[in-house]
Design a protein around this motif. Sequence first.
Motif, PDB file in Angstrom:
ATOM      1  N   SER A 102      -9.045  12.900 -17.997  1.00 56.47           N
ATOM      2  CA  SER A 102      -9.867  14.100 -17.854  1.00 56.47           C
ATOM      3  C   SER A 102     -11.049  13.807 -16.948  1.00 56.47           C
ATOM      4  O   SER A 102     -11.487  12.662 -16.824  1.00 56.47           O
ATOM      5  CB  SER A 102     -10.344  14.583 -19.221  1.00 56.47           C
ATOM      6  OG  SER A 102     -11.115  13.587 -19.841  1.00 56.47           O
ATOM      7  N   SER A 103     -11.521  14.835 -16.340  1.00 61.16           N
ATOM      8  CA  SER A 103     -12.629  14.689 -15.417  1.00 61.16           C
ATOM      9  C   SER A 103     -13.771  15.593 -15.856  1.00 61.16           C
ATOM     10  O   SER A 103     -13.542  16.707 -16.316  1.00 61.16           O
ATOM     11  CB  SER A 103     -12.172  15.071 -14.009  1.00 61.16           C
ATOM     12  OG  SER A 103     -13.268  15.063 -13.141  1.00 61.16           O
ATOM     13  N   ASP A 104     -14.967  15.122 -15.672  1.00 64.10           N
ATOM     14  CA  ASP A 104     -16.121  15.937 -16.035  1.00 64.10           C
ATOM     15  C   ASP A 104     -17.025  16.193 -14.832  1.00 64.10           C
ATOM     16  O   ASP A 104     -18.168  16.566 -14.990  1.00 64.10           O
ATOM     17  CB  ASP A 104     -16.908  15.287 -17.160  1.00 64.10           C
ATOM     18  CG  ASP A 104     -17.368  13.870 -16.836  1.00 64.10           C
ATOM     19  OD1 ASP A 104     -17.085  13.387 -15.721  1.00 64.10           O
ATOM     20  OD2 ASP A 104     -17.988  13.251 -17.690  1.00 64.10           O
ATOM     21  N   PHE A 105     -16.473  15.995 -13.628  1.00 63.22           N
ATOM     22  CA  PHE A 105     -17.324  16.239 -12.469  1.00 63.22           C
ATOM     23  C   PHE A 105     -17.418  17.728 -12.194  1.00 63.22           C
ATOM     24  O   PHE A 105     -16.580  18.512 -12.580  1.00 63.22           O
ATOM     25  CB  PHE A 105     -16.830  15.473 -11.230  1.00 63.22           C
ATOM     26  CG  PHE A 105     -15.658  16.097 -10.531  1.00 63.22           C
ATOM     27  CD1 PHE A 105     -14.366  15.689 -10.811  1.00 63.22           C
ATOM     28  CD2 PHE A 105     -15.823  17.079  -9.571  1.00 63.22           C
ATOM     29  CE1 PHE A 105     -13.285  16.254 -10.161  1.00 63.22           C
ATOM     30  CE2 PHE A 105     -14.745  17.638  -8.916  1.00 63.22           C
ATOM     31  CZ  PHE A 105     -13.467  17.225  -9.218  1.00 63.22           C
ATOM     32  N   SER A 106     -18.479  18.116 -11.542  1.00 65.31           N
ATOM     33  CA  SER A 106     -18.649  19.502 -11.128  1.00 65.31           C
ATOM     34  C   SER A 106     -19.164  19.512  -9.699  1.00 65.31           C
ATOM     35  O   SER A 106     -19.784  18.558  -9.240  1.00 65.31           O
ATOM     36  CB  SER A 106     -19.621  20.230 -12.054  1.00 65.31           C
ATOM     37  OG  SER A 106     -20.867  19.576 -12.052  1.00 65.31           O
ATOM     38  N   LEU A 107     -18.880  20.591  -9.019  1.00 64.62           N
ATOM     39  CA  LEU A 107     -19.295  20.710  -7.613  1.00 64.62           C
ATOM     40  C   LEU A 107     -20.744  21.153  -7.522  1.00 64.62           C
ATOM     41  O   LEU A 107     -21.271  21.813  -8.326  1.00 64.62           O
ATOM     42  CB  LEU A 107     -18.410  21.701  -6.882  1.00 64.62           C
ATOM     43  CG  LEU A 107     -16.926  21.318  -6.809  1.00 64.62           C
ATOM     44  CD1 LEU A 107     -16.148  22.395  -6.113  1.00 64.62           C
ATOM     45  CD2 LEU A 107     -16.757  20.004  -6.109  1.00 64.62           C
ATOM     46  N   TYR A 112     -12.763  16.941  -1.532  1.00 65.37           N
ATOM     47  CA  TYR A 112     -11.728  17.878  -1.075  1.00 65.37           C
ATOM     48  C   TYR A 112     -12.085  19.304  -1.480  1.00 65.37           C
ATOM     49  O   TYR A 112     -12.012  20.232  -0.667  1.00 65.37           O
ATOM     50  CB  TYR A 112     -10.358  17.493  -1.655  1.00 65.37           C
ATOM     51  CG  TYR A 112      -9.294  18.515  -1.357  1.00 65.37           C
ATOM     52  CD1 TYR A 112      -8.624  18.508  -0.139  1.00 65.37           C
ATOM     53  CD2 TYR A 112      -8.972  19.507  -2.278  1.00 65.37           C
ATOM     54  CE1 TYR A 112      -7.658  19.464   0.159  1.00 65.37           C
ATOM     55  CE2 TYR A 112      -8.019  20.468  -1.991  1.00 65.37           C
ATOM     56  CZ  TYR A 112      -7.371  20.438  -0.777  1.00 65.37           C
ATOM     57  OH  TYR A 112      -6.423  21.393  -0.476  1.00 65.37           O
ATOM     58  N   LEU A 113     -12.470  19.493  -2.732  1.00 67.55           N
ATOM     59  CA  LEU A 113     -12.739  20.838  -3.238  1.00 67.55           C
ATOM     60  C   LEU A 113     -13.946  21.486  -2.555  1.00 67.55           C
ATOM     61  O   LEU A 113     -13.994  22.711  -2.425  1.00 67.55           O
ATOM     62  CB  LEU A 113     -12.937  20.800  -4.751  1.00 67.55           C
ATOM     63  CG  LEU A 113     -11.657  20.542  -5.555  1.00 67.55           C
ATOM     64  CD1 LEU A 113     -11.995  20.275  -7.009  1.00 67.55           C
ATOM     65  CD2 LEU A 113     -10.683  21.703  -5.419  1.00 67.55           C
ATOM     66  N   GLN A 114     -14.904  20.701  -2.111  1.00 69.57           N
ATOM     67  CA  GLN A 114     -16.072  21.252  -1.423  1.00 69.57           C
ATOM     68  C   GLN A 114     -15.678  21.962  -0.132  1.00 69.57           C
ATOM     69  O   GLN A 114     -16.359  22.881   0.304  1.00 69.57           O
ATOM     70  CB  GLN A 114     -17.083  20.154  -1.112  1.00 69.57           C
ATOM     71  CG  GLN A 114     -17.808  19.659  -2.331  1.00 69.57           C
ATOM     72  CD  GLN A 114     -18.701  18.463  -2.022  1.00 69.57           C
ATOM     73  OE1 GLN A 114     -18.638  17.873  -0.956  1.00 69.57           O
ATOM     74  NE2 GLN A 114     -19.541  18.108  -2.981  1.00 69.57           N
ATOM     75  N   ARG A 115     -14.572  21.541   0.449  1.00 68.46           N
ATOM     76  CA  ARG A 115     -14.109  22.110   1.723  1.00 68.46           C
ATOM     77  C   ARG A 115     -12.877  23.000   1.543  1.00 68.46           C
ATOM     78  O   ARG A 115     -12.241  23.354   2.527  1.00 68.46           O
ATOM     79  CB  ARG A 115     -13.773  20.983   2.686  1.00 68.46           C
ATOM     80  CG  ARG A 115     -14.941  20.087   2.974  1.00 68.46           C
ATOM     81  CD  ARG A 115     -14.555  18.989   3.930  1.00 68.46           C
ATOM     82  NE  ARG A 115     -15.703  18.157   4.204  1.00 68.46           N
ATOM     83  CZ  ARG A 115     -15.713  16.849   4.102  1.00 68.46           C
ATOM     84  NH1 ARG A 115     -14.621  16.209   3.759  1.00 68.46           N
ATOM     85  NH2 ARG A 115     -16.803  16.164   4.363  1.00 68.46           N
ATOM     86  N   SER A 116     -12.550  23.339   0.332  1.00 62.87           N
ATOM     87  CA  SER A 116     -11.287  23.998   0.038  1.00 62.87           C
ATOM     88  C   SER A 116     -11.484  25.445  -0.415  1.00 62.87           C
ATOM     89  O   SER A 116     -12.433  25.750  -1.136  1.00 62.87           O
ATOM     90  CB  SER A 116     -10.576  23.218  -1.068  1.00 62.87           C
ATOM     91  OG  SER A 116      -9.494  23.954  -1.575  1.00 62.87           O
ATOM     92  N   PRO A 117     -10.559  26.322  -0.054  1.00 62.17           N
ATOM     93  CA  PRO A 117     -10.609  27.688  -0.592  1.00 62.17           C
ATOM     94  C   PRO A 117     -10.220  27.734  -2.076  1.00 62.17           C
ATOM     95  O   PRO A 117     -10.323  28.778  -2.708  1.00 62.17           O
ATOM     96  CB  PRO A 117      -9.603  28.451   0.272  1.00 62.17           C
ATOM     97  CG  PRO A 117      -8.670  27.410   0.782  1.00 62.17           C
ATOM     98  CD  PRO A 117      -9.480  26.151   0.911  1.00 62.17           C
ATOM     99  N   TYR A 118      -9.803  26.615  -2.623  1.00 60.20           N
ATOM    100  CA  TYR A 118      -9.387  26.536  -4.029  1.00 60.20           C
ATOM    101  C   TYR A 118     -10.488  25.975  -4.927  1.00 60.20           C
ATOM    102  O   TYR A 118     -10.228  25.590  -6.064  1.00 60.20           O
ATOM    103  CB  TYR A 118      -8.125  25.670  -4.163  1.00 60.20           C
ATOM    104  CG  TYR A 118      -6.959  26.208  -3.389  1.00 60.20           C
ATOM    105  CD1 TYR A 118      -6.135  27.195  -3.918  1.00 60.20           C
ATOM    106  CD2 TYR A 118      -6.675  25.730  -2.105  1.00 60.20           C
ATOM    107  CE1 TYR A 118      -5.064  27.699  -3.199  1.00 60.20           C
ATOM    108  CE2 TYR A 118      -5.604  26.230  -1.381  1.00 60.20           C
ATOM    109  CZ  TYR A 118      -4.804  27.216  -1.939  1.00 60.20           C
ATOM    110  OH  TYR A 118      -3.752  27.715  -1.219  1.00 60.20           O
ATOM    111  N   ALA A 119     -11.712  25.938  -4.440  1.00 61.60           N
ATOM    112  CA  ALA A 119     -12.820  25.303  -5.156  1.00 61.60           C
ATOM    113  C   ALA A 119     -13.078  25.910  -6.533  1.00 61.60           C
ATOM    114  O   ALA A 119     -13.573  25.226  -7.426  1.00 61.60           O
ATOM    115  CB  ALA A 119     -14.088  25.349  -4.312  1.00 61.60           C
TER     116      ALA A 119
END
Length: 122
Positions: free
Chosen positions: A117-122, A82-89
């Motif tokens: 908690s999440s540790d992923f990054s784009l 979702y974040l990859q396609r979002s203006p809120y990335a």
Amino acid sequence: MSRAEIGHTGEAIAAKYYIQRGYLLLNHNYRTRLGELDLILYKDNTVVFAEVKTRTSTVRAAPAEAVNPAKCRRLEAAAAQYLQRSPYADSNIRFDVIEVTPENGSWRVHCIQNAFSSDFSL
């Protein structure tokens, strides 16, 4: 009420809960091939991915117990997509679990902020 109707009711109640607290509802039931995000909200430079668990009874287990490590990984993967396609990335992110259960002829909402908690990054 069918399981689907119970789920939709819980999601509507959870969305109202957040909106009453000043959150902007960005999306609901966002589907990816990696999974579904129930609610995506925004407030104070933070994107909140909320997993809604609705139960008609808590006799067997708390609703949040259904969010196991495998489910968390699917939510993280869907959120990353979702974040990859979002203006809120570039925003902060948070994962909440919202429990919606019956109480005295109405519905009780219990929000577990930062449920994992999440540790992923784009």
